[in-house]
Scaffold this motif. Structure first.
Motif, PDB file in Angstrom:
ATOM      1  N   ALA A  14       0.809  -1.213   0.000  1.00  0.00           N
ATOM      2  CA  ALA A  14       0.000   0.000   0.000  1.00  0.00           C
ATOM      3  C   ALA A  14       0.849   1.273   0.000  1.00  0.00           C
ATOM      4  O   ALA A  14       0.319   2.364  -0.209  1.00  0.00           O
ATOM      5  N   LEU A  15       2.146   1.139   0.209  1.00  0.00           N
ATOM      6  CA  LEU A  15       3.015   2.312   0.233  1.00  0.00           C
ATOM      7  C   LEU A  15       3.130   2.914  -1.158  1.00  0.00           C
ATOM      8  O   LEU A  15       3.241   2.200  -2.144  1.00  0.00           O
ATOM      9  N   GLU A  16       3.091   4.220  -1.203  1.00  0.00           N
ATOM     10  CA  GLU A  16       3.195   4.955  -2.455  1.00  0.00           C
ATOM     11  C   GLU A  16       4.523   5.691  -2.497  1.00  0.00           C
ATOM     12  O   GLU A  16       5.184   5.862  -1.457  1.00  0.00           O
ATOM     13  N   PRO A  17       4.943   6.153  -3.664  1.00  0.00           N
ATOM     14  CA  PRO A  17       6.192   6.910  -3.750  1.00  0.00           C
ATOM     15  C   PRO A  17       6.207   8.067  -2.748  1.00  0.00           C
ATOM     16  O   PRO A  17       5.232   8.806  -2.615  1.00  0.00           O
ATOM     17  N   GLY A  18       7.304   8.166  -2.012  1.00  0.00           N
ATOM     18  CA  GLY A  18       7.441   9.196  -0.995  1.00  0.00           C
ATOM     19  C   GLY A  18       7.027   8.752   0.385  1.00  0.00           C
ATOM     20  O   GLY A  18       7.314   9.420   1.372  1.00  0.00           O
ATOM     21  N   ASP A  19       6.329   7.615   0.494  1.00  0.00           N
ATOM     22  CA  ASP A  19       5.948   7.073   1.791  1.00  0.00           C
ATOM     23  C   ASP A  19       7.162   6.410   2.434  1.00  0.00           C
ATOM     24  O   ASP A  19       7.940   5.741   1.751  1.00  0.00           O
ATOM     25  N   VAL A  20       7.293   6.584   3.728  1.00  0.00           N
ATOM     26  CA  VAL A  20       8.364   5.945   4.477  1.00  0.00           C
ATOM     27  C   VAL A  20       7.792   5.487   5.809  1.00  0.00           C
ATOM     28  O   VAL A  20       7.130   6.263   6.498  1.00  0.00           O
ATOM     29  N   VAL A  21       8.052   4.239   6.182  1.00  0.00           N
ATOM     30  CA  VAL A  21       7.620   3.687   7.464  1.00  0.00           C
ATOM     31  C   VAL A  21       8.773   2.895   8.067  1.00  0.00           C
ATOM     32  O   VAL A  21       9.688   2.500   7.363  1.00  0.00           O
ATOM     33  N   THR A  22       8.690   2.654   9.351  1.00  0.00           N
ATOM     34  CA  THR A  22       9.709   1.833   9.998  1.00  0.00           C
ATOM     35  C   THR A  22       9.266   0.369  10.020  1.00  0.00           C
ATOM     36  O   THR A  22       8.078   0.068   9.871  1.00  0.00           O
ATOM     37  N   TYR A  23      10.234  -0.505  10.225  1.00  0.00           N
ATOM     38  CA  TYR A  23       9.921  -1.932  10.349  1.00  0.00           C
ATOM     39  C   TYR A  23       8.899  -2.148  11.467  1.00  0.00           C
ATOM     40  O   TYR A  23       7.957  -2.922  11.318  1.00  0.00           O
ATOM     41  N   GLY A  24       9.083  -1.442  12.578  1.00  0.00           N
ATOM     42  CA  GLY A  24       8.163  -1.574  13.706  1.00  0.00           C
ATOM     43  C   GLY A  24       6.757  -1.112  13.380  1.00  0.00           C
ATOM     44  O   GLY A  24       5.777  -1.720  13.817  1.00  0.00           O
ATOM     45  N   GLU A  25       6.649  -0.030  12.606  1.00  0.00           N
ATOM     46  CA  GLU A  25       5.324   0.458  12.222  1.00  0.00           C
ATOM     47  C   GLU A  25       4.633  -0.527  11.292  1.00  0.00           C
ATOM     48  O   GLU A  25       3.424  -0.742  11.408  1.00  0.00           O
ATOM     49  N   VAL A  26       5.386  -1.135  10.387  1.00  0.00           N
ATOM     50  CA  VAL A  26       4.795  -2.147   9.507  1.00  0.00           C
ATOM     51  C   VAL A  26       4.273  -3.303  10.344  1.00  0.00           C
ATOM     52  O   VAL A  26       3.143  -3.767  10.159  1.00  0.00           O
ATOM     53  N   ALA A  27       5.091  -3.780  11.279  1.00  0.00           N
ATOM     54  CA  ALA A  27       4.683  -4.903  12.123  1.00  0.00           C
ATOM     55  C   ALA A  27       3.417  -4.574  12.907  1.00  0.00           C
ATOM     56  O   ALA A  27       2.473  -5.374  12.953  1.00  0.00           O
ATOM     57  N   ALA A  28       3.381  -3.389  13.495  1.00  0.00           N
ATOM     58  CA  ALA A  28       2.208  -2.992  14.280  1.00  0.00           C
ATOM     59  C   ALA A  28       0.978  -2.859  13.401  1.00  0.00           C
ATOM     60  O   ALA A  28      -0.108  -3.332  13.755  1.00  0.00           O
ATOM     61  N   GLU A  29       1.124  -2.223  12.238  1.00  0.00           N
ATOM     62  CA  GLU A  29      -0.014  -2.035  11.337  1.00  0.00           C
ATOM     63  C   GLU A  29      -0.519  -3.375  10.810  1.00  0.00           C
ATOM     64  O   GLU A  29      -1.715  -3.541  10.567  1.00  0.00           O
ATOM     65  N   ALA A  30       0.401  -4.331  10.660  1.00  0.00           N
ATOM     66  CA  ALA A  30       0.021  -5.665  10.182  1.00  0.00           C
ATOM     67  C   ALA A  30      -0.664  -6.482  11.277  1.00  0.00           C
ATOM     68  O   ALA A  30      -1.174  -7.568  11.011  1.00  0.00           O
ATOM     69  N   GLY A  31      -0.667  -5.950  12.501  1.00  0.00           N
ATOM     70  CA  GLY A  31      -1.313  -6.650  13.612  1.00  0.00           C
ATOM     71  C   GLY A  31      -0.370  -7.501  14.431  1.00  0.00           C
ATOM     72  O   GLY A  31      -0.811  -8.318  15.237  1.00  0.00           O
ATOM     73  N   PHE A  32       0.936  -7.283  14.257  1.00  0.00           N
ATOM     74  CA  PHE A  32       1.937  -8.063  14.973  1.00  0.00           C
ATOM     75  C   PHE A  32       2.977  -7.149  15.612  1.00  0.00           C
ATOM     76  O   PHE A  32       4.156  -7.164  15.232  1.00  0.00           O
TER      77      PHE A  32
END
Length: 108
Positions: A14-32
């Motif tokens: 779902a990330l678009e050009p210019g989007d930046v997230v951390t590994y931790g934010e991905v994990a949390a958003e994914a429900g883990f």
């Protein structure tokens, strides 16, 4: 593919050009929450994902090829200073149920 892998792929896809997230934010958003390192494993083992848009805590560049990640991010307009993405602590997700609305955005 496991539930975790599917969830991580969905968030990163779902990330678009210019989007930046951390590994931790991905994990949390994914429900883990707490599974930041496992996000890296998914990225290493999955083709076609925009891996360069995922950075370490505090915006640190964390890949075997930091020069490439920096180039890809700067090509998308992301500001990097001293090996860190500027503004990562202010990244937020726009997530409503199963649908992303605009994706995560880096707020400057």
């Amino acid at each position: 593919m496991s539930e975790f892998e599917r969830a991580v792929v969905a968030v990163i896809s779902a990330l678009e050009p210019g989007d930046v997230v951390t590994y931790g934010e991905v994990a949390a958003e994914a429900g883990f929450p707490g599974a930041a390192r496992a996000v890296g494993t998914v990225l290493r083992n999955s083709e076609g994902l925009p891996w360069w848009r995922v950075v370490g805590a505090g915006g640190r560049i964390r890949t075997p090829d930091p020069a490439r990640q920096i180039r890809l991010l700067t090509d998308e307009g992301v500001l990097i200073m001293n090996g860190r993405v500027v503004g990562v602590p202010r990244v937020t997700f726009a997530f409503d149920g199963d649908t992303y609305r605009g994706g995560p955005r880096l707020e400057m």
